[in-house]
Write a protein that holds these residues in place. Structure first.
Motif, PDB file in Angstrom:
ATOM      1  N   THR A 103       0.805  -1.230   0.000  1.00 25.38           N
ATOM      2  CA  THR A 103       0.000   0.000   0.000  1.00 25.38           C
ATOM      3  C   THR A 103       0.836   1.277   0.000  1.00 25.38           C
ATOM      4  N   TYR A 155       2.383   2.156  -5.508  1.00 29.45           N
ATOM      5  CA  TYR A 155       1.229   1.972  -6.381  1.00 29.45           C
ATOM      6  C   TYR A 155       1.658   1.765  -7.837  1.00 29.45           C
ATOM      7  N   ARG A 201      -3.454   1.379  -8.274  1.00 18.82           N
ATOM      8  CA  ARG A 201      -3.769   0.348  -7.276  1.00 18.82           C
ATOM      9  C   ARG A 201      -2.481  -0.050  -6.562  1.00 18.82           C
ATOM     10  N   PRO A 202      -2.585  -0.615  -5.346  1.00 23.71           N
ATOM     11  CA  PRO A 202      -1.375  -1.062  -4.660  1.00 23.71           C
ATOM     12  C   PRO A 202      -0.601  -2.081  -5.487  1.00 23.71           C
TER      13      PRO A 202
END
Length: 458
Positions: free
Chosen positions: A385, A388, A392-393
């Motif tokens: 997290t 990215y 999105r991660p």
């Protein structure tokens, strides 16, 4: 300068005649000096004007035409250094054997094939010289038989790309008597002219790795905009493009994607090679016959088109992104499935089809290694997290619900893509496949290791 000597000649630079004098009165000497100084200034001004006029005339005189000959090309241009023109000719010569292999021609078939090419900064000069038909006008490039015309672009890459693009058209005319309809003609010409390298090192039929390597090409920018706007055309819409695309860059882009889809999957390429023989046809009959050749596989073609148009961008690697789908994939009967989703590959099917009304539980577990600079990122299904990719991660597990059937309308419906961070329930509302991938930038899959185990149960 003025020199005064008693009983001698006086010579004033800038005055035409020396005068015999004795000792000149001071007032007369000053008058002579003023007069000649004015003459000198006038002369200097005249010299300056003449030099400026010569400079302007030189700037308005166009550079001479240059001609460079290669094995497969005679290149004439009104711009660029001789070295740059030699590089263009070498690039063209390097591409021809690759085109020969693509069309599966016997080695040496094109040894004697040659075109006359014109790279133009000022098309009017070529009209005046008789090298360009007076009624022919275009924004980028044009090909008639073995003649190629290209407008010089703002980047060397795009100029080279257009030269190769028109070369593919000229070759299709030579081999097949025509280029086929617009999607076929422009799609294959784009595909076989997108390249990396220069001169003898040119390699065609590649997907660009970054925008910096293909300045002013601009295809992905438009395709990404349409993806963001959820305005991706269906494959059928592309196959129905009008005969004249009017140099529309977006249409060229989707045609290129279609050409790659239909040649990068080995089971489709024979249809492309066979239908190319009908290159003199530019009507809907060509596309109808082409679809008929693939009629048994068309649902899979459409499904792969949906995934390809949703994914393709800089760094896309066909060796990692081909999707294993088949009509023979069995309908899932509820038996437990356990499979590994590899981190170094794109979308991966679990090998079965799902029916409406099924409630599916997906359970992920495991770890994978992503990237290795400056050190590997270790990720679990929720992803990293603090790092990215694609908004999105990094390393997040994704699932896509891919319908078995695509409606033949003008635009595709958006795909349902969601994260799978832990046990997740998916309610199936149409016949579909479930595809998974581990999130990462397209160009970074090669340094990933391992993957996640995915269990699927009712």
């Amino acid at each position: 300068m003025v020199s005064f000597f008693e009983d001698r000649l006086v010579h004033v630079e800038g005055c035409s005649d020396p005068a015999p004098v004795g000792v000149l009165p001071r007032k007369l000497a000053m008058q002579v000096r003023a007069r000649c100084r004015s003459g000198i200034l006038t002369l200097i001004a005249m010299i300056g004007i003449a030099a400026q006029s010569a400079t302007v005339a030189s700037a308005q005189t166009p550079p001479p035409m240059q001609v460079v000959e290669g094995k497969h090309i005679v290149l004439k241009s009104d711009s660029g250094s001789r070295e740059s023109l030699v590089e263009l000719a070498e690039s063209y010569d390097a591409a021809v054997p690759q085109w020969e292999r693509f069309w599966q021609l016997p080695p040496g078939t094109l040894d004697r094939w040659r075109v006359d090419a014109f790279v133009m900064a000022d098309p009017q000069r070529f009209r005046d010289s008789g090298d360009l038909p007076p009624d022919l006008s275009f924004p980028f490039g044009y090909a008639i038989d073995s003649n190629i015309w290209v407008i010089r672009q703002k980047s060397d890459y795009y100029t080279r790309h257009l030269l190769l693009h028109e070369g593919v058209h000229a070759l299709a005319i030579e081999l097949f008597g025509g280029t086929g309809p617009s999607w076929f003609a422009e799609g294959l010409a784009e595909m076989l002219s997108v390249h990396r390298g220069t001169g003898r090192q040119v390699e065609v039929n590649v997907v660009p790795e970054s925008t910096q390597l293909v300045p002013y090409w601009g295809r992905f920018k438009l395709l990404s905009q349409r993806r963001d706007e959820q305005r991706i055309p269906t494959l059928d819409a592309v196959l129905q493009y009008p005969p004249d695309l009017k140099s529309d860059v977006e249409s060229y882009g989707w045609s290129w994607v279609a050409a790659m889809l239909l040649t990068e999957y080995p089971e489709y390429r024979p249809a492309v090679l066979a239908e190319a023989q009908n290159g003199s046809l530019r009507t809907v009959a060509f596309s109808t016959a082409f679809k008929r050749r693939l009629s048994q596989q068309w649902p899979i073609v459409q499904a792969r088109w949906r995934m390809l148009t949703n994914t393709i961008d800089y760094g896309f690697d066909w060796s990692r992104e081909r999707i294993d789908l088949a009509i023979r994939d069995k309908l899932w009967r509820g038996n437990p499935i356990e499979t590994t989703i590899q981190a170094d590959r794109g979308w991966q099917s679990v090998g079965v089809r799902f029916a409406p009304g099924m409630r599916v539980k997906v359970s992920p577990r495991g770890r994978c290694s992503l990237d290795d600079d400056p050190k590997p990122w270790i990720s679990e299904p929720p992803g990293v997290t603090i790092h990215y990719a694609n908004d999105r991660p990094l390393g997040q597990l994704l699932v896509c619900v891919l319908p078995n059937k695509t409606d033949e309308q003008r635009q595709l419906e958006p795909l349902l893509i969601r994260s799978v961070e832990s046990d997740t329930e998916i309610i199936i509302d149409e016949h579909c496949w479930l595809l998974f991938r581990i999130n990462d930038d397209l160009g970074d899959l090669g340094n990933n290791r391992g993957g996640y185990t995915v269990s699927i149960r009712r």
